[in-house]
Scaffold this active site. Structure first.
Site, PDB file in Angstrom:
ATOM      1  N   GLY A   1       0.786  -1.222   0.000  1.00 16.55           N
ATOM      2  CA  GLY A   1       0.000   0.000   0.000  1.00 16.55           C
ATOM      3  C   GLY A   1       0.816   1.269   0.000  1.00 16.55           C
TER       4      GLY A   1
ATOM      5  CG  ASP B   1       6.929   1.722  -3.919  1.00 19.27           C
ATOM      6  OD1 ASP B   1       6.329   2.273  -4.865  1.00 19.27           O
ATOM      7  OD2 ASP B   1       8.130   1.408  -3.969  1.00 19.27           O
TER       8      ASP B   1
ATOM      9  CB  THR C   1      -3.484  -3.640  -3.776  1.00 23.30           C
ATOM     10  OG1 THR C   1      -3.401  -4.383  -2.575  1.00 23.30           O
ATOM     11  CG2 THR C   1      -4.442  -4.334  -4.720  1.00 23.30           C
TER      12      THR C   1
ATOM     13  CG  ASN D   1      -6.307   3.173   3.675  1.00 23.12           C
ATOM     14  OD1 ASN D   1      -6.752   2.935   2.556  1.00 23.12           O
ATOM     15  ND2 ASN D   1      -5.868   2.221   4.504  1.00 23.12           N
TER      16      ASN D   1
ATOM     17  N   GLY E   1      -8.907   2.945  -1.796  1.00 26.31           N
ATOM     18  CA  GLY E   1      -9.622   2.219  -2.854  1.00 26.31           C
ATOM     19  C   GLY E   1      -8.731   1.784  -4.007  1.00 26.31           C
ATOM     20  CG  PHE E   2      -7.299  -1.723  -4.376  1.00 27.09           C
ATOM     21  CD1 PHE E   2      -6.595  -1.795  -3.179  1.00 27.09           C
ATOM     22  CD2 PHE E   2      -8.107  -2.809  -4.721  1.00 27.09           C
ATOM     23  CE1 PHE E   2      -6.711  -2.896  -2.343  1.00 27.09           C
ATOM     24  CE2 PHE E   2      -8.224  -3.918  -3.893  1.00 27.09           C
ATOM     25  CZ  PHE E   2      -7.532  -3.957  -2.699  1.00 27.09           C
TER      26      PHE E   2
ATOM     27  CG  ASN F   1      -5.680  -7.166  -0.666  1.00 26.92           C
ATOM     28  OD1 ASN F   1      -6.365  -7.572   0.265  1.00 26.92           O
ATOM     29  ND2 ASN F   1      -5.441  -5.887  -0.875  1.00 26.92           N
TER      30      ASN F   1
ATOM     31  CB  SER G   1      -8.679  -3.765   0.545  1.00 24.34           C
ATOM     32  OG  SER G   1      -9.094  -2.413   0.576  1.00 24.34           O
TER      33      SER G   1
ATOM     34  CG  ASN H   1     -10.716   1.271   1.925  1.00 21.42           C
ATOM     35  OD1 ASN H   1     -11.618   1.603   2.689  1.00 21.42           O
ATOM     36  ND2 ASN H   1      -9.457   1.194   2.295  1.00 21.42           N
ATOM     37  CB  THR H   2     -12.421  -2.807  -3.467  1.00 22.31           C
ATOM     38  OG1 THR H   2     -11.252  -2.047  -3.733  1.00 22.31           O
ATOM     39  CG2 THR H   2     -13.031  -3.274  -4.784  1.00 22.31           C
TER      40      THR H   2
ATOM     41  CE  LYS I   1      -2.481  -6.989   4.037  1.00 20.04           C
ATOM     42  NZ  LYS I   1      -1.695  -5.829   3.606  1.00 20.04           N
TER      43      LYS I   1
ATOM     44  CG  ASN J   1      -5.926  -5.336   4.234  1.00 17.25           C
ATOM     45  OD1 ASN J   1      -5.734  -4.149   4.454  1.00 17.25           O
ATOM     46  ND2 ASN J   1      -5.888  -5.864   3.031  1.00 17.25           N
ATOM     47  CB  THR J   2      -6.925  -1.627   7.451  1.00 12.78           C
ATOM     48  OG1 THR J   2      -7.714  -1.811   6.262  1.00 12.78           O
ATOM     49  CG2 THR J   2      -5.570  -1.054   7.063  1.00 12.78           C
TER      50      THR J   2
ATOM     51  CB  THR K   1       0.562   2.442  10.854  1.00 10.01           C
ATOM     52  OG1 THR K   1      -0.457   2.065   9.914  1.00 10.01           O
ATOM     53  CG2 THR K   1       0.100   3.663  11.614  1.00 10.01           C
TER      54      THR K   1
HETATM   55  C1  FMN Z   1      -2.647   4.161   3.675  1.00 14.33           C
HETATM   56  C2  FMN Z   1      -2.686   2.669   3.626  1.00 14.33           C
HETATM   57  C3  FMN Z   1      -2.840   2.018   2.397  1.00 14.33           C
HETATM   58  C4  FMN Z   1      -2.875   0.633   2.351  1.00 14.33           C
HETATM   59  N1  FMN Z   1      -3.005   0.014   1.144  1.00 14.33           N
HETATM   60  C5  FMN Z   1      -3.007  -1.329   1.085  1.00 14.33           C
HETATM   61  C6  FMN Z   1      -3.089  -1.993  -0.155  1.00 14.33           C
HETATM   62  O1  FMN Z   1      -3.134  -1.361  -1.218  1.00 14.33           O
HETATM   63  N2  FMN Z   1      -3.114  -3.348  -0.143  1.00 14.33           N
HETATM   64  C7  FMN Z   1      -3.034  -4.086   1.004  1.00 14.33           C
HETATM   65  O2  FMN Z   1      -3.050  -5.319   0.954  1.00 14.33           O
HETATM   66  N3  FMN Z   1      -2.936  -3.482   2.205  1.00 14.33           N
HETATM   67  C8  FMN Z   1      -2.908  -2.125   2.263  1.00 14.33           C
HETATM   68  N4  FMN Z   1      -2.795  -1.511   3.474  1.00 14.33           N
HETATM   69  C9  FMN Z   1      -2.734  -2.341   4.699  1.00 14.33           C
HETATM   70  C10 FMN Z   1      -1.304  -2.579   5.151  1.00 14.33           C
HETATM   71  O3  FMN Z   1      -0.568  -3.299   4.191  1.00 14.33           O
HETATM   72  C11 FMN Z   1      -1.289  -3.351   6.485  1.00 14.33           C
HETATM   73  O4  FMN Z   1      -1.878  -4.616   6.284  1.00 14.33           O
HETATM   74  C12 FMN Z   1      -2.052  -2.616   7.570  1.00 14.33           C
HETATM   75  O5  FMN Z   1      -1.850  -1.220   7.480  1.00 14.33           O
HETATM   76  C13 FMN Z   1      -1.639  -3.077   8.964  1.00 14.33           C
HETATM   77  O6  FMN Z   1      -0.281  -2.823   9.205  1.00 14.33           O
HETATM   78  P1  FMN Z   1       0.238  -1.533  10.042  1.00 14.33           P
HETATM   79  O7  FMN Z   1      -0.558  -1.500  11.315  1.00 14.33           O
HETATM   80  O8  FMN Z   1       1.696  -1.757  10.231  1.00 14.33           O
HETATM   81  O9  FMN Z   1      -0.048  -0.347   9.198  1.00 14.33           O
HETATM   82  C14 FMN Z   1      -2.750  -0.131   3.541  1.00 14.33           C
HETATM   83  C15 FMN Z   1      -2.571   0.527   4.757  1.00 14.33           C
HETATM   84  C16 FMN Z   1      -2.537   1.914   4.813  1.00 14.33           C
HETATM   85  C17 FMN Z   1      -2.333   2.586   6.143  1.00 14.33           C
END
Ligand code: FMN
Length: 355
Positions: free
Chosen positions: A73, A75, A96, A121, A124-125, A186, A189, A191-192, A227, A256-257, A328
């Site tokens: 997420g 990069d 993603t 967040n 939404g990919f 994945n 998420s 957000n989709t 995931k 994931n979140t 984070t």
């Molecule tokens: C801003 C943001 C964007 C994210 N985008 C993705 C994503 O595109 N694909 C994905 O699998 N997880 C995404 N995540 C989830 C993270 O990869 C991770 O699973 C989640 O943030 C929990 O880890 P952390 O507490 O260390 O942030 C995103 C998280 C954040 C904060």
């Protein structure tokens, strides 16, 4: 706010300035800097603590110089792979990415929750598409700039109907498998719309089976991971883990979140989105422990959610993770984050052998 050790140091002053600006703008600025740095930065292949053999591990046939990776997420389009490895990360998960390039949701869509050391967040990919990601990664590799494993995380395009999800994932798998050290499906998420419904075992099997058939037909199969969301009921999560083990999936990324808001101390922006960071630690670690206890060594576990320091990392390892990821924690602790966590893991009295 009390700063834990990993969050002290010069970054604290800079963070104050950065946190006064819009979160997504800062993310764009950070990515621009990391992208520019990627052209010139180097990694010390020897003598770097992040590459000490004591931290290295080999799982699903891939050797990781250390167990702490950048979570998906940050990069998404593989723009700054050399920078992440120079910051000490032992692997990078890009994406993603989706079959179709897409802009993501309306802004604002990224928020800080400083009182909770969290982010929310609903991006939404937003991404340039699986093909562009594969091209970017392939260019870094051709330039000899990649020295850590790079995974590619795949999602479903928003325009693709849930019934057509298997073909959407299969397309992205087809274009990224050759340049990835592992590929992630994945389905978690928030957000989709409808994405997390793909965690139902019959839906997930419809996605995984064609990918594994494709994988079997390749000269060398690429490790495949799934995931999962922390909001799955325990029974459903166990069913997903068992299905994955049954279908020859190599590992699970937990997690994931979360869509949960319970227990947050500070103000929370209205609207949907996934919360990451400190509030996610307990549930993601408990889920990891539960799934590891159930499927054991049939799957490799990647522990992610609320890792801010070496104690958090150690707790994930003790819960069953072989690899770790963070997002984070890096935002809150800054550029020294990976080295600080790894230094703590490396400490002789509490080394990774305790995992
Ligand atoms: C801003 C943001 C964007 C994210 N985008 C993705 C994503 O595109 N694909 C994905 O699998 N997880 C995404 N995540 C989830 C993270 O990869 C991770 O699973 C989640 O943030 C929990 O880890 P952390 O507490 O260390 O942030 C995103 C998280 C954040 C904060």
């Amino acid at each position: 706010m009390l700063l834990r050790p990993a969050m002290a140091g010069p970054y604290v002053a800079l963070r104050k300035a950065l946190f006064s600006m819009d979160a997504e703008r800062v993310h764009r600025l950070a990515m621009a800097g990391l992208r520019a740095w990627s052209d010139v930065c180097d990694v010390d292949q020897h003598g770097d603590m992040c590459r000490d053999p004591q931290l290295a591990r080999t799982v699903f046939g891939v050797t990781f110089p250390n167990p702490l990776g950048l979570a998906a997420g940050f990069d998404k389009d593989a723009e700054a792979v050399p920078a992440w490895q120079a910051l000490g990360f032992g692997f990078v998960e890009v994406g993603t990415v989706t079959r179709h390039p897409q802009p993501g949701n309306d802004k604002p869509r990224l928020f800080r929750l400083p009182a909770d050391q969290a982010l929310l967040n609903r991006l939404g990919f937003n991404n340039h598409g699986a093909e562009a990601c594969a091209r970017a990664l392939s260019a870094w590799r051709a330039a000899g700039r990649v020295h850590v494993p790079v995974g590619v995380n795949l999602g479903k395009s928003k325009v693709t109907a849930p019934a057509d999800a298997p073909a959407d994932y299969a397309f992205s798998f087809g274009v990224t498998a050759d340049v990835a050290d592992y590929v992630v499906v994945n389905v978690s998420s928030p957000n989709t719309p409808g994405l997390r419904d793909l965690q139902k075992t019959d839906e997930l099997a419809r996605i995984l089976d064609p990918l594994q058939a494709h994988n079997a037909a390749r000269g060398k199969r690429v490790p495949l991971l799934v995931k999962v969301a922390p909001d799955l009921a325990d029974d459903d999560a166990v069913a997903v883990a068992r299905l994955c083990a049954d279908r020859g999936v190599d590992g699970l990324i937990v997690s994931n979140t979360t869509i949960a808001r319970a227990g947050l101390q500070g103000p929370v922006p209205e609207g949907p989105g996934g919360v990451s960071g400190r509030p996610l630690f307990a549930r993601s670690t408990a889920l990891l422990r539960l799934l590891k206890a159930d499927v054991g060594d049939k799957l490799v576990f990647v522990g992610v959610g609320g890792i801010f320091d070496a104690d958090d990392a150690r707790a994930k390892l003790q819960a069953g993770a072989s690899l770790l990821q963070a997002y984070t924690g890096f935002v809150y602790a800054g550029p020294s984050f990976a080295r600080d966590v790894l230094r703590g893991l490396h400490a002789p009295s509490r080394g990774p052998s305790s995992a």
